[in-house]
Design an enzyme around this catalytic site. Structure first.
Site, PDB file in Angstrom:
ATOM      1  N   CYS A  28       0.827  -1.213   0.000  1.00 60.47           N
ATOM      2  CA  CYS A  28       0.000   0.000   0.000  1.00 60.47           C
ATOM      3  C   CYS A  28       0.866   1.270   0.000  1.00 60.47           C
ATOM      4  O   CYS A  28       1.528   1.562   0.996  1.00 60.47           O
ATOM      5  CB  CYS A  28      -0.903  -0.028   1.231  1.00 60.47           C
ATOM      6  SG  CYS A  28      -1.756   1.520   1.575  1.00 60.47           S
ATOM      7  N   CYS A  31       0.025   3.771   2.786  1.00 67.91           N
ATOM      8  CA  CYS A  31       0.503   3.302   4.096  1.00 67.91           C
ATOM      9  C   CYS A  31       1.978   3.660   4.274  1.00 67.91           C
ATOM     10  O   CYS A  31       2.408   4.032   5.368  1.00 67.91           O
ATOM     11  CB  CYS A  31       0.308   1.794   4.221  1.00 67.91           C
ATOM     12  SG  CYS A  31      -1.416   1.269   4.064  1.00 67.91           S
TER      13      CYS A  31
END
Length: 105
Positions: A28, A31
């Site tokens: 991600c 993230c």
């Protein structure tokens, strides 16, 4: 930040202490953007235990808790959901701080 190792651990933490679960994944990009600021956020909010939850490893938990975007945050206090910051959008430090401050009210 601690790392979730089991559903049992999730349930124990949610029942026993103020905890913020951060749902994330290695792949991600959003993230990874917030990763460098997380230690500072944890240090400023010692009233919570912060636990990283790998979305791919705990996909059933994500479905059960309606976590469909990452990174997302789910907080528990006294065994009850205290708040959630769940969306598919990239989170800023200020947005995370605002979420945590709202939990303290």
């Amino acid at each position: 930040m601690r790392t979730l190792t089991s559903i049992e651990q999730f349930n124990e933490l949610a029942e026993s202490e103020p905890v913020v679960f951060m749902f994330t994944a290695d792949w991600c990009p959003d993230c990874r953007v917030i990763e460098p600021i997380l230690p500072e956020i944890e240090e400023a909010h010692t009233e919570f235990t912060f636990v990283s939850v790998d979305r791919d490893e705990f996909i059933d938990l994500c479905i059960e808790k309606n976590i469909y975007g990452i990174p997302s945050f789910l907080a528990y206090t006294n065994g009850t959901e205290a708040g959630r910051f769940v969306s598919k959008d990239r989170k800023t430090k200020q947005e995370i701080e605002n979420f945590l401050a709202a939990l303290a009210r």
